[in-house]
Design a protein around this motif. Structure first.
Motif, PDB file in Angstrom:
ATOM      1  N   ALA A  52      14.100 -40.289  17.588  1.00  0.00           N
ATOM      2  CA  ALA A  52      12.711 -40.724  17.454  1.00  0.00           C
ATOM      3  C   ALA A  52      12.052 -40.813  18.824  1.00  0.00           C
ATOM      4  N   THR A  53      10.732 -40.651  18.842  1.00  0.00           N
ATOM      5  CA  THR A  53       9.972 -40.826  20.068  1.00  0.00           C
ATOM      6  C   THR A  53       9.708 -42.312  20.290  1.00  0.00           C
ATOM      7  N   SER A  54       9.092 -42.633  21.414  1.00  0.00           N
ATOM      8  CA  SER A  54       8.732 -44.025  21.687  1.00  0.00           C
ATOM      9  C   SER A  54       7.656 -44.523  20.735  1.00  0.00           C
ATOM     10  N   HIS A  55       7.040 -43.608  19.997  1.00  0.00           N
ATOM     11  CA  HIS A  55       6.004 -43.970  19.017  1.00  0.00           C
ATOM     12  C   HIS A  55       6.586 -44.107  17.609  1.00  0.00           C
ATOM     13  N   GLY A  56       7.905 -43.932  17.494  1.00  0.00           N
ATOM     14  CA  GLY A  56       8.546 -44.078  16.192  1.00  0.00           C
ATOM     15  C   GLY A  56       8.453 -42.864  15.306  1.00  0.00           C
ATOM     16  N   THR A  57       8.090 -41.719  15.878  1.00  0.00           N
ATOM     17  CA  THR A  57       8.022 -40.477  15.104  1.00  0.00           C
ATOM     18  C   THR A  57       9.251 -39.622  15.376  1.00  0.00           C
ATOM     19  N   TYR A  58       9.612 -38.797  14.416  1.00  0.00           N
ATOM     20  CA  TYR A  58      10.724 -37.868  14.599  1.00  0.00           C
ATOM     21  C   TYR A  58      10.547 -36.687  13.665  1.00  0.00           C
ATOM     22  N   LEU A  59      11.307 -35.628  13.928  1.00  0.00           N
ATOM     23  CA  LEU A  59      11.218 -34.415  13.118  1.00  0.00           C
ATOM     24  C   LEU A  59      12.245 -34.442  12.004  1.00  0.00           C
ATOM     25  N   ALA A  60      11.841 -33.972  10.836  1.00  0.00           N
ATOM     26  CA  ALA A  60      12.782 -33.797   9.732  1.00  0.00           C
ATOM     27  C   ALA A  60      13.667 -32.599  10.049  1.00  0.00           C
ATOM     28  N   GLY A  61      14.976 -32.816  10.120  1.00  0.00           N
ATOM     29  CA  GLY A  61      15.879 -31.739  10.490  1.00  0.00           C
ATOM     30  C   GLY A  61      15.743 -31.422  11.969  1.00  0.00           C
ATOM     31  N   THR A  62      16.237 -30.269  12.367  1.00  0.00           N
ATOM     32  CA  THR A  62      16.117 -29.827  13.750  1.00  0.00           C
ATOM     33  C   THR A  62      15.311 -28.538  13.789  1.00  0.00           C
ATOM     34  N   GLN A  63      14.585 -28.351  14.863  1.00  0.00           N
ATOM     35  CA  GLN A  63      13.738 -27.166  14.987  1.00  0.00           C
ATOM     36  C   GLN A  63      13.773 -26.687  16.427  1.00  0.00           C
TER      37      GLN A  63
END
Length: 443
Positions: free
Chosen positions: A39-50
């Motif tokens: 996750a980023t410092s903003h609490g976001t992340y990517l579903a799976g890897t890209q």
């Protein structure tokens, strides 16, 4: 480009020396200890890897602008977003359809911390587009600003271009030598045009030299996507389970591979891009942003006071070698002392005024400039050996191979040209105007 082969899958190609040629993917870091991507410092992340997407962390104030497929950019919504072309530390670049002129273009959206005053590309607009060499420069077609949750973003509308001229474009060619030499001469003409207009590119290297594309404007958006493949999206999620913040997009888009267009749409003409490091030759900066393997020795040793036109000319030498040989001259060298040592191996001992300043010289050479190894001497990798190096590529499961080599007479002429560009005295290097007249281009 009539002499280009149809593209092959990178998974089907291996080099003769066992080194895999992988174009579009990298192995992701091991994140098995997490139940989702980091996750980023903003609490976001990517579903799976890209692979091949920009850093999600940089979608914040001053950073990237969140863009989605189907968006319309420009003051009147003129530019319809179709696919992703690429990204860099300060921009994302999108394939768009200009609804006003019916043309496909590239729209470069800068991060919000880049102001209009920081856009050297805009200096190009007033140059004489009819002058020889101007046809090899990607001069902006339009410029506008975009307001978003992360700030104000400067946007450049540019001619849509194809893949880079290296490292493996030669694999698509039936007879690569003459075409690669043609690319080299066009590259020199482009630099001549810039220098005649008092501009230094500042980041002159093959990564910023692309092939031009044949006209795609007659194709519908669906037909273009059929050639390029549908965009691959990675959903942006949040640790809280809520929708992503306005500062971030709903998904990131993987960059397309323009080689998928096939030989039919690739032209035998190059175009120079990315003028973010360019400057007026009369007002050089204190530092230069080019990767070190293209950096002139005077800048390595003396620093920013030596930055000027001659730096572009040293980088031109590196670039001509790399386009023709499809491999960097200074390959995978990340240490400045090792880079200087490689230069000495190619071009001889540094001038005494630099030799004395180079504190690490004794790790590589005796005081006469003779290479030393661990307890003895060893064979130095010379410019002759680099020019004579043969690249062989086999198709997986086949004995057929493609070979990139250079005839002895061409090696001799290219060595003569490069030696005159790689002189240690900056003022003695061939000018770009002299380079385009060299006998190597008359073969």
């Amino acid at each position: 480009m009539s002499d280009l082969r149809e593209p092959q899958s990178s998974a089907q190609i291996r080099a003769a020396d066992g080194e895999d040629l992988v174009r579009d993917s990298e192995f992701p870091d091991d994140i098995s200890c997490l139940d989702h991507a980091p996750a980023t410092s903003h609490g976001t992340y990517l579903a799976g890897t890209q692979d091949g997407v920009e850093n999600l962390e940089d979608y914040q104030a001053g950073g990237y602008h969140p863009i989605h497929l189907g968006d319309r950019l420009g003051n009147t919504g003129r530019y319809h977003v179709i696919h992703k072309l690429g990204h860099g530390g300060f921009s994302t670049v999108w394939l768009c359809r200009d609804s006003q002129e019916g043309k496909y273009v590239a729209v470069k959206v800068l991060t919000a911390d880049v102001s209009a005053d920081d856009l050297p590309d805009l200096r190009l607009i007033g140059l004489d587009k009819s002058a020889l060499g101007a046809e090899y420069i990607n001069i902006p077609r339009d410029h506008f600003s975009l307001e978003g949750p992360n700030g104000t973003h400067q946007c450049l509308v540019l001619t849509l271009l194809g893949p880079r001229v290296s490292p493996d474009i030669w694999i698509e060619m039936q007879n690569p030598g003459p075409i690669l030499r043609k690319f080299c001469q066009q590259t020199a003409y482009a630099l001549k045009f810039l220098h005649q207009n008092g501009l230094c590119h500042g980041d002159f290297r093959p990564a910023n030299i692309l092939l031009k594309l044949a006209n795609l404007d007659h194709l519908s958006e669906d037909e273009v996507l059929l050639l390029l493949g549908q965009p691959e999206e990675s959903e942006v999620l949040t640790e809280s389970g809520e929708n992503p913040p306005l500062s971030a997009p709903k998904y990131l888009v993987a960059s397309t591979n323009l080689l998928r267009l096939g030989a039919k749409y690739l032209m035998e003409q190059i175009c120079i891009i990315d003028f973010g490091e360019s400057f007026q030759s009369s007002s050089p900066p204190a530092d230069i942003g080019i990767p070190e393997e293209y950096l002139a020795p005077e800048v390595i040793i003396e620093g920013g006071a030596s930055i000027g036109l001659a730096c572009d000319l040293w980088a031109l030498g590196c670039t001509l070698f790399e386009i023709r040989r499809q491999k960097p001259l200074f390959y995978m060298i990340n240490d400045r002392d090792e880079l200087l040592a490689e230069m000495v191996g190619f071009f001889g001992k540094l001038p005494e005024r630099w030799w004395g300043k180079w504190e690490a010289r004794a790790d590589f050479f005796d005081e006469n400039g003779k290479r030393i190894g661990f307890g003895g001497e060893y064979e130095v990798y010379t410019l002759d050996r680099a020019l004579n190096h043969k690249i062989e590529v086999f198709e997986m499961g086949s004995e057929d191979k493609m070979v990139l080599d250079m005839p002895e007479e061409e090696q001799r002429l290219l060595k003569d040209l490069l030696t005159k560009l790689f002189t240690y005295t900056p003022g003695n290097r061939l000018s770009a105007a002299e380079v385009v007249q060299h006998d190597w281009f008359k073969m």
